[in-house]
Motif scaffolding. Structure first.
Motif, mmCIF file in Angstrom:
data_model
loop_
_atom_site.group_PDB
_atom_site.id
_atom_site.type_symbol
_atom_site.label_atom_id
_atom_site.label_comp_id
_atom_site.label_asym_id
_atom_site.label_seq_id
_atom_site.Cartn_x
_atom_site.Cartn_y
_atom_site.Cartn_z
ATOM 1 N N MET A 1 -5.542 14.806 -2.279
ATOM 2 C CA MET A 1 -5.711 13.518 -1.651
ATOM 3 C C MET A 1 -4.331 12.999 -1.266
ATOM 4 S SD MET A 1 -7.347 9.978 -3.278
ATOM 5 C CE MET A 1 -8.644 10.871 -4.047
ATOM 6 N N LEU A 2 -4.256 12.392 -0.098
ATOM 7 C CA LEU A 2 -2.995 11.828 0.378
ATOM 8 C C LEU A 2 -3.258 10.393 0.834
ATOM 9 C CD1 LEU A 2 0.010 12.545 1.003
ATOM 10 C CD2 LEU A 2 -0.752 13.096 3.315
ATOM 11 N N ILE A 3 -2.608 9.443 0.167
ATOM 12 C CA ILE A 3 -2.784 8.043 0.564
ATOM 13 C C ILE A 3 -1.567 7.574 1.351
ATOM 14 C CG2 ILE A 3 -4.357 7.504 -1.325
ATOM 15 C CD1 ILE A 3 -2.085 6.009 -2.711
ATOM 16 N N CYS A 4 -1.839 6.681 2.259
ATOM 17 C CA CYS A 4 -0.799 6.094 3.103
ATOM 18 C C CYS A 4 -0.856 4.586 2.907
ATOM 19 C CB CYS A 4 -1.076 6.452 4.557
ATOM 20 S SG CYS A 4 0.008 5.609 5.728
ATOM 21 N N ILE A 5 0.249 4.015 2.488
ATOM 22 C CA ILE A 5 0.320 2.563 2.296
ATOM 23 C C ILE A 5 1.192 1.972 3.398
ATOM 24 C CG2 ILE A 5 0.916 0.672 0.750
ATOM 25 C CD1 ILE A 5 0.580 2.595 -1.602
ATOM 26 N N ALA A 6 0.635 1.022 4.130
ATOM 27 C CA ALA A 6 1.412 0.301 5.141
ATOM 28 C C ALA A 6 2.419 -0.562 4.399
ATOM 29 C CB ALA A 6 0.492 -0.563 6.005
ATOM 30 N N ALA A 7 3.706 -0.337 4.664
ATOM 31 C CA ALA A 7 4.753 -0.940 3.833
ATOM 32 C C ALA A 7 5.730 -1.786 4.629
ATOM 33 C CB ALA A 7 5.520 0.157 3.113
ATOM 34 N N GLU A 8 6.281 -2.746 3.905
ATOM 35 C CA GLU A 8 7.328 -3.605 4.437
ATOM 36 C C GLU A 8 8.160 -4.089 3.250
ATOM 37 O OE1 GLU A 8 7.280 -7.560 7.188
ATOM 38 O OE2 GLU A 8 5.729 -6.056 7.472
ATOM 39 N N GLN A 9 9.411 -3.693 3.215
ATOM 40 C CA GLN A 9 10.348 -4.097 2.163
ATOM 41 C C GLN A 9 9.823 -3.800 0.760
ATOM 42 O OE1 GLN A 9 11.248 -8.212 3.033
ATOM 43 N NE2 GLN A 9 12.479 -7.659 4.818
#
Length: 119
Positions: A1-9
């Motif tokens: 499983m590969l998760i992608c988190i939308a990130a900022e700082q």
């Protein structure tokens, strides 16, 4: 499983399409391992789901995302979690543990962007 988190700082971005980076975590044997961060290549409607699918992403986590974007991700077989807030490492850990609590879509502006997508 590969998760992608939308990130900022170092935190979950409240707006998926406006995040600065996509941070990828590989999930193996109940553990989340930071793989890499990819800069947001820019966003136009419908372009990010096929890119993330190409990367092998199975789940996307963001603070907010428009309903059309959710539908497009779903059509690519990518599950979407919105309403997440907090530091990336903690969000990944909670997600793996099945303890991630969300508050729904935390995007606070209208989702009428002409074509219904969030960008």
């Amino acid at each position: 499983m590969l998760i992608c988190i939308a990130a900022e700082q170092g935190r979950v971005s409240p707006h998926f399409g406006h995040c600065t980076d996509f941070v990828l975590y590989e999930i193996k044997e109940g553990e989340a391992s930071h793989l890499r961060a990819e800069p947001n290549p820019g966003h136009s409607p419908g372009t990010l789901p096929p890119l993330l699918k190409e990367w092998g992403v199975t789940h996307v986590i963001a603070g907010g995302m428009g309903p059309r974007a959710v539908d497009i991700f779903t059509s690519f077989g990518i599950d979407v979690v919105t309403g997440a807030e907090g530091e990336l490492e903690e969000i990944a850990r909670l997600f793996v543990a099945g303890e991630l609590e969300t508050s729904g879509n935390i995007c606070h502006h209208p989702h009428d962007h002409g074509d219904g997508s969030h960008h």
